[in-house]
Design an enzyme around this catalytic site. Structure first.
Site, PDB file in Angstrom:
ATOM      1  N   GLY B 127       0.859  -1.230   0.121  1.00  0.00           N
ATOM      2  CA  GLY B 127       0.095   0.026   0.064  1.00  0.00           C
ATOM      3  C   GLY B 127       0.906   1.053  -0.077  1.00  0.00           C
ATOM      4  O   GLY B 127       0.975   2.123   0.853  1.00  0.00           O
ATOM      5  N   TYR B 128       1.343   1.418  -1.081  1.00  0.00           N
ATOM      6  CA  TYR B 128       2.306   2.757  -1.190  1.00  0.00           C
ATOM      7  C   TYR B 128       1.700   3.757  -2.164  1.00  0.00           C
ATOM      8  O   TYR B 128       1.263   4.747  -1.633  1.00  0.00           O
ATOM      9  CB  TYR B 128       3.632   2.407  -1.943  1.00  0.00           C
ATOM     10  N   THR B 161      -1.078  -4.385  -6.403  1.00  0.00           N
ATOM     11  CA  THR B 161      -0.986  -5.585  -7.149  1.00  0.00           C
ATOM     12  C   THR B 161      -1.534  -6.835  -6.252  1.00  0.00           C
ATOM     13  O   THR B 161      -1.406  -6.958  -5.207  1.00  0.00           O
ATOM     14  CB  THR B 161       0.665  -5.861  -7.625  1.00  0.00           C
ATOM     15  N   GLU B 244      13.493  -3.666  -4.812  1.00  0.00           N
ATOM     16  CA  GLU B 244      12.358  -3.648  -5.708  1.00  0.00           C
ATOM     17  C   GLU B 244      13.151  -3.834  -7.252  1.00  0.00           C
ATOM     18  O   GLU B 244      12.673  -4.627  -8.040  1.00  0.00           O
ATOM     19  CB  GLU B 244      11.566  -2.594  -5.758  1.00  0.00           C
TER      20      GLU B 244
END
Lengths: 378, 396, 378, 396
Positions: B127-128, B161, B244
């Protein structure tokens, strides 16, 4: 030399644009795409009412004798509006009928919007080579019998009649021995498998199982259809080029609007120079593409070599522009660009599929180099 | 300089290959290799097979369940998974939230979450991003207000996602709006079953359901779910960014897809000859294969140089990795030509055994191309990566 | 797996760099380039003194048995320093002598810096096809007689002996029938026309008019020289790749420095995002090129197919990088970039000429696709 | 829409062709077509031949000696000159200083200078750029101080094309340094023979002497040489900017160079076949030919739309025109392969009849490629053009 559209052309464009804005919104289109038939009778009737089906048909058959430049104006608007109705397929098919010279009645029906056409030319193995035909046309009494399978027939499932290329002589990739027929879709032995395409249109696999057609179905000389096939294909290219320019323009404008309003780090992203120069590059591509769409429309009346040369050039340049503008528009839209929710992605998808229809950049580069004039250097 | 694998590395590779041969279910492998859509169960099943072997989190410290592999061995593992066509081990738990919990979480958090992540007992999502904060992540607006032993969370996350499958979400939330934007952010773990959370699908341009909006309407989150200190969340988030980007490089998968591309290019004909033998098209494939060779060598240079998180070079790997992935899909579509047009979601989702046209290999590829435009956007867009290179490496 | 250079390699690099900085400045080089001979004996002797001529020669012949990775380090520095001495030509020629196995004396002279070599392989029509040979080697008593003309023989005019490819059998582009010879430049019938090249080096047209050489001049089996020719050519490619990376790095650094200091509109031009992203793209190209230069050096010892594959891949990737970095470096230097006054233009010119030596991007893409492994897909 | 020439245009083209056939000296034509360097006399000779015909300034108003041609006719004239291979009519007099004199000069200036420009009695050069002011032209520092009936000019200009041949230079000079930089600039005409002027060559990367630095050391310039008003020079300079960019498009010359490229590509072989028949190489030429076709059509769209100076679209024409010119030279070098390396300045300057290698066609081409990198830098770099497009057309 004059690059302006005349008043009538402008009126056609305005009428179409008004209709798209009012009755063919993005949401309406989405409903049509996801409906079982994938097209809208209401929209089709409206296109007929606006004179669009009559436009390319000769006056003698109740049309307006619109030329390729007239069609440029129309196709641009349909590209802009992402219209998924079987208009391109029908107009393209009508070109064959017109070149044949013996299909007055069908052309009258096209003009009235009562006959939809599709062109069944490609086969599984043929890629963009229109002469790479395995479908066979044999003599059958006074008429012919067609056997074979055509693939990715655009709007084949929505058509009332099909233009079919078949081999009546010669070997697989000979340009000699090709014959062209018009075949009503309700002819026994015609089996159509209709499906969606990824750009929201429809296409079909069409099998011809011992399909008997009368002598009057033959559009070209027997075995002598190649010139007609090429001429009609180039006409199809000019239509697609115009549609692509309309789609690119809409996509470019939407992206420009987006970068002006979308903020990051407290600034509109359109204030970042790297994105500004990207937009400038897109603008340059768009204008080069627009020039080529005009040129190909204007050159449809030239001798065959010049027509082929310019048609291939236009498809190449517009294909290059469409890829650049499409990919960059999505990129500049960020995450929103890869969703189904904005028209941007749909214009991108349509542009990509236009590239794969009637020959991609490499195909037309090769065809361009194969024209006699290319080797000349004085 | 010695650019060959050691005997030990080669032996390790044989071990990995043997494991994959014995344990990768062929139905999963077929889905992956044929570009079909994976279900929640597909992901979990593979993750748990790997977890049983103890390999589900190779980069973790051994004390938490890591493997103790060298960076080269981890690279070999990823290569071999990609080569075989395994489903991915999703990064949200193993590579994203876990390192933060290890570095900044308390003992209770470590004891509870880490084993569950190792075994995929919890499906995590991230949840960014928020609608107004994409590249400018720190401008996020979702708030968490302290009320007794809970935070009350309100706001919206987006581009989440596979949130539709998730048990847990790790969130950046604003706990102080009176200070500089980076200084009022906290890092919260939230149970997706908490009342007040709504997940709304965002459908991708290939009509896949891959990302979501997640809405928080007075969601009560126990204070024990705070990682580290309140208002220090930005530090923890930044700690992750390097992790990432290396995964996105995807050299192994690109090598598999290159073979797939060659396969279809040898099965599709132009003027009666396979496209693989067409001078113009084969030169394009060759150029891409060479790009991939250069990227792979560059990845090896980076990972053998450092044992920790890669530095700003990761931005270069991300840019090249994403571009190569995109070009592969672009050439696949080019191979198909008109055969790329048909679109059959029933087949893609496994509801039909075969594609409507009969060409199963072709059916997913246009969607794959369109979908993969995301790779230059997500994980920090390629423009952001170039900003990083500009600032961190070039000093401009 | 280890990408670091060892201590000795680092020392070679440092020594060379110190020498270039001190004794081979841009101005010194300019004087050498515009001198009648176009090279400097002083510089050559210094290269020998620094051990550079001995480096690639086997220990048995007084050298250091340096491998391709050792040479990578050296060539990078020479590329950085724009050194125009006949070092590449000599080292490349020495590779032939070493593969021949019967030229110990000459290799000893090379190691001592007393023998300069050049490779006379290309002909007017041959482009990059090393098998496209019209030069004839006929039997002449116990030896051979060579007739033909070789073009763009790099540092042919400065060489003491030439490596010559000639056809002793077969037709023009056969890989069978090729023989390799070493021919002292003072052999009667050797006519050398020396000239400048646009990158500040020298090259020559070399005519062989009934040139008689002894049997000992034959480096390969008679008619069986192709494998040696390809292996040595790939070695030459690895040297050029290393030189190119050195040149690119210098050019990149100079450009970075320039955009940091050059001001327009009151700001360093390096603060404009469009230029920043261009620099980032150049950086990425440079690093990919560096990776390939390392890979090709490391793979020189592989089996022939892998060696060919990686050599061609490296030449392709480095050629692409060199064009991008070269053109953009000039662009970012603005007007200064197109003058003769800064090293930037000279690095750009050298990079461009490296691209045209031993096969350009398209040549090596084609060669890459011709390797057996390329067609495999499982 | 009608994209064909009218019968009148075609008749005009025949007239132009007949003129060129009869009047273009073959030695000049040969130099131009073979990319050899032109002398001062070459330029002047051709200019005066054209002037005798009354065609040396087609765009001028008829009252000053213009031709009264339509934009399409002017385009045809330029096309035909390029096709034949005439030396260029240099723009510094006819297209750059003359329009300023017409618009802002006084009657005496018009009467004196315009006829001399028409006939190339004066060779003009342009004193705009300075070492510190490239793209940021208005930051120029060369000063002109009023002293009685003279200005005293001090400072330095750079990139002054062919100043070594010049009789006159038109300069932007700073006459007021106390105001905003654009508001203290004046436009001066200066005789190059005035004491205190020094011209220093800048040698280009192909070793050609094409541009110069011009130094002004207390140069006395009569006040009558001021154009218009003091401190209004920036307005006059901006008036010119559009004029410069359309000429740079060079569609006509690029069409001739495309034929030259095809010629050498049909004479150079790869594996025993002409490069023109190589699928990869011929596709590159085709793509470039198509780019040129698109640009030509775009130029015609622009010039037939407006009878006055083109708008910001000129920036697009400049960008595409320069890129195409550069790509032509790039492909020429690619055709030559190793044959591009030899460098023979004696031949290029006409001191030797043939190139050292015997290949006269090849000898100038590498230098041509290197030299032409300038086309994306001069006349406002392509980056500046994109800034203009961004601001003036896109409104960003």
């Amino acid at each position: 030399m004059d690059f302006t559209f005349n008043e009538e052309q402008q009126q056609f464009a305005d009428a179409l644009r008004r209709w798209v804005d009012k009755d063919y919104s993005f949401d309406t289109r989405k409903r049509i795409v996801h409906s079982p038939s994938g097209v809208s009778d209401v929209a089709w009737n409206m296109l007929a009412e606006l004179g669009m089906t009559a436009l390319p048909v000769p006056e003698a058959q109740g049309g307006f004798s619109g030329n390729a430049v007239d069609m440029l104006v129309v196709m641009q608007e349909l590209g802009r509006g992402l219209v998924v109705e079987p208009y391109f397929a029908t107009v393209w098919g009508a070109k064959f009928l017109q070149l044949a010279g013996n299909q007055h009645h069908r052309l009258e029906d096209v003009a009235k919007g009562e006959l939809k056409l599709a062109c069944a030319l490609g086969e599984k193995h043929s890629r963009y080579d229109l002469a790479d035909i395995k479908t066979i046309a044999g003599i059958n009494g006074e008429g012919y019998r067609i056997d074979g399978t055509k693939t990715v027939v655009i709007h084949g499932g929505q058509a009332d009649a099909l233009i079919v290329s078949a081999r009546s002589a010669g070997t697989q990739r000979d340009t000699n021995g090709i014959s062209l027929f018009v075949v009503p879709t309700d002819t026994p032995g015609v089996v159509i498998r209709d499906y969606r395409t990824i750009d929201g249109q429809r296409a079909a696999t069409v099998q011809f199982n011992h399909v008997a057609v009368p002598a009057s179905a033959l559009l070209s000389k027997l075995g002598g259809g190649w010139d007609m096939l090429e001429e009609a294909a180039d006409y199809g290219v000019s239509l697609l080029c115009a549609e692509a320019v309309g789609a690119m323009e809409a996509l470019f404008n939407a992206t420009l609007e987006y970068v002006k309003t979308r903020k990051q780090f407290g600034l509109a992203i359109g204030s970042f120079q790297a994105l500004q120069h990207r937009m400038a590059d897109m603008y340059i591509h768009l204008e080069q593409a627009r020039s080529m769409a005009m040129l190909v429309a204007a050159r449809m009346v030239c001798d065959a070599e010049e027509r082929r040369r310019v048609a291939s050039a236009a498809k190449v340049r517009i294909g290059q522009a469409a890829k650049f503008i499409g990919q960059q528009a999505v990129q500049l839209h960020g995450g929103m660009g890869v969703t189904d929710e904005l028209p941007a992605a749909h214009h991108f998808k349509r542009l990509t599929m236009i590239e794969l229809t009637l020959g991609d950049v490499d195909h037309h580069l090769e065809r361009f180099t194969a024209q006699r004039g290319f080797q000349q250097h004085s | 300089m010695d650019l060959t694998y050691t005997a030990a590395d080669l032996a390790f590779r044989d071990t990995v290959r043997a494991f994959l041969d014995a344990n990768l279910p062929s139905d999963l492998q077929k889905k992956v290799r044929n570009h079909l859509r994976l279900s929640r169960q597909d992901y979990v099943r593979w993750h748990q097979i790997v977890a049983r072997q103890g390999w589900s989190a190779p980069a973790w410290p051994v004390e938490y369940g890591g493997t103790g592999w060298t960076p080269t061995q981890r690279h070999i593992w990823e290569e071999e998974c990609a080569r075989s066509g395994t489903p991915p081990i999703l990064p949200f738990g193993v590579n994203m939230v876990a390192p933060v919990i290890m570095a900044f979480g308390n003992e209770a958090q470590k004891a509870h979450y880490l084993p569950r992540i190792l075994n995929c007992d919890d499906w995590w999502c991230q949840g960014y991003s928020e609608p107004g904060s994409g590249s400018d992540l720190a401008s996020l607006k979702t708030t968490a207000e302290r009320a007794g032993d809970h935070y009350i969370v309100n706001g919206q996350k987006t581009w989440t996602t596979l949130a539709q499958h998730a048990d847990m979400i790790f969130c950046l939330v604003r706990t102080d709006s009176t200070v500089r934007k980076q200084e009022g952010i906290s890092f919260l773990l939230i149970d997706m079953k908490t009342p007040g959370i709504t997940v709304r699908p965002i459908i991708m341009l290939d009509e896949d359901h891959e990302v979501n909006e997640v809405f928080f309407d007075n969601v009560k989150v126990p204070v024990q779910n705070l990682i580290g200190q309140e208002n220090k969340g930005w530090t923890y988030a930044k700690y992750l960014l390097g992790h990432e980007r290396t995964g996105i490089t995807a050299v192994g998968r690109s090598k598999r897809e290159l073979l797939f591309l060659k396969k279809i290019a040898s099965e599709h004909y132009k003027h009666g000859k396979p496209l693989m033998q067409d001078p113009v098209f084969s030169a394009k494939i060759a150029s891409l294969e060479i790009d991939l060779m250069a990227l792979e060598t560059t990845v090896l240079r980076v990972i053998t140089r450092e044992s920790h998180a890669p530095g700003p070079e990761a931005s270069m790997l991300k840019v090249r990795g994403s571009e190569i992935q995109q070009q592969l899909t672009e050439l696949m579509v080019e191979v198909l030509g008109p055969g790329a047009l048909p679109f059959d979601t029933d087949y893609l989702e496994g509801k039909a055994d075969h594609a409507v046209t009969g060409d199963d290999a072709a059916a997913p590829l246009a969607g794959y191309y369109f979908n993969y435009r995301k790779t230059s956007i997500y994980g920090g867009s390629n423009e952001i990566q170039k900003n990083i290179i500009t600032q961190m490496i070039l000093g401009l």
